[in-house]
Design an enzyme around this catalytic site. Structure first.
Site, PDB file in Angstrom:
ATOM      1  N   TYR A   1      -3.774   6.986  -7.737  1.00 54.00           N
ATOM      2  CA  TYR A   1      -2.859   6.105  -7.001  1.00 54.00           C
ATOM      3  C   TYR A   1      -3.319   5.947  -5.555  1.00 54.00           C
ATOM      4  O   TYR A   1      -3.364   4.837  -5.019  1.00 54.00           O
ATOM      5  CB  TYR A   1      -1.455   6.713  -7.071  1.00 54.00           C
ATOM      6  CG  TYR A   1      -0.371   5.972  -6.329  1.00 54.00           C
ATOM      7  CD1 TYR A   1       0.229   4.853  -6.889  1.00 54.00           C
ATOM      8  CD2 TYR A   1       0.073   6.422  -5.094  1.00 54.00           C
ATOM      9  CE1 TYR A   1       1.252   4.192  -6.212  1.00 54.00           C
ATOM     10  CE2 TYR A   1       1.088   5.778  -4.427  1.00 54.00           C
ATOM     11  CZ  TYR A   1       1.675   4.658  -4.983  1.00 54.00           C
ATOM     12  OH  TYR A   1       2.682   4.006  -4.318  1.00 54.00           O
TER      13      TYR A   1
ATOM     14  N   SER B   1       0.862  -1.178   0.000  1.00 49.98           N
ATOM     15  CA  SER B   1       0.000   0.000   0.000  1.00 49.98           C
ATOM     16  C   SER B   1       0.899   1.228   0.000  1.00 49.98           C
ATOM     17  O   SER B   1       2.060   1.149  -0.413  1.00 49.98           O
ATOM     18  CB  SER B   1      -0.948  -0.012   1.205  1.00 49.98           C
ATOM     19  OG  SER B   1      -1.911   1.010   1.086  1.00 49.98           O
TER      20      SER B   1
ATOM     21  N   LYS C   1      -4.436   2.482  -3.756  1.00 46.92           N
ATOM     22  CA  LYS C   1      -3.696   1.987  -2.593  1.00 46.92           C
ATOM     23  C   LYS C   1      -4.592   1.879  -1.362  1.00 46.92           C
ATOM     24  O   LYS C   1      -4.415   0.977  -0.539  1.00 46.92           O
ATOM     25  CB  LYS C   1      -2.485   2.881  -2.307  1.00 46.92           C
ATOM     26  CG  LYS C   1      -1.386   2.765  -3.360  1.00 46.92           C
ATOM     27  CD  LYS C   1      -0.899   1.332  -3.495  1.00 46.92           C
ATOM     28  CE  LYS C   1       0.386   1.238  -4.285  1.00 46.92           C
ATOM     29  NZ  LYS C   1       0.877  -0.145  -4.392  1.00 46.92           N
TER      30      LYS C   1
END
Length: 189
Positions: free
Chosen positions: A165, A151, A169
């Protein structure tokens, strides 16, 4: 003797950076490693399996066992092929590290739908597509194992210019929390 003698690990996104470091560390500890990387630039705009092959060569030069794999993590067929590479070459799978990813950083107002979709596809769907066949194999074969998901602080706390992103994550973090609960009865950590 290493901590991982007799173990087999898959590391996605292992053609460089953290993935390469993970793959080489596992090999130094005795694990056989499937080095998966589609290759190419960080924005995911191409492929070049020589990145994975170079890591495999470095592992073998240090006396380790490894095989390169260039399958796309973001498809179920790719995930199945990555597992198949482990089974065909080493007979089992004990560790999966979901590390593959790309970057298409832009402020939210400038993010295109294509950039959003591709980042989420590689990170979040890619984690699913590789985890599912490995999970089923471990469960169906009564083989306890470990699944690690990469992550990011961008997903946990946010970061300027990384809405796609960060969302992917954060999704991976949520996915990991659920699997940590569901995997207990099968010995999958």
């Amino acid at each position: 003797m290493g901590l991982l003698d007799g173990k087999v690990a898959i590391v996605t996104g292992a053609g460089g950076g953290l993935g390469e470091a993970y793959a080489r560390a596992f090999a130094r500890e005795g694990a056989a490693v499937v080095v998966n990387d589609l290759g190419g630039p960080r924005d995911g705009s191409g492929s070049d399996q020589t990145m994975a092959e170079k890591v495999v060569a470095a592992i073998k030069a240090e006396g380790g066992r490894a095989v390169a794999n260039g399958d796309d993590v973001s498809t179920m067929q790719g995930g199945e092929n990555i597992l198949k590479a482990a089974l065909d070459n080493f007979g089992q799978i004990d560790i999966l590290v979901n590390n593959a990813g790309i970057l298409r950083d832009k402020t939210f107002a400038n993010t295109s739908e294509a950039d959003w979709d591709l980042v989420v596809k590689v990170h979040l769907k890619g984690t699913y597509c590789v985890t599912m066949p490995v999970w089923k194999w471990m469960k169906d074969n009564g083989k306890p194992g470990v699944i690690v998901m990469t992550s990011s602080g961008s997903g946990l706390f946010g970061n300027f210019g990384q809405s796609n992103y960060g969302a992917a994550k954060a999704g991976i973090y949520g996915f990991m929390r659920v699997l940590s609960i569901e995997g207990r009865k099968y010995g999958i950590r």
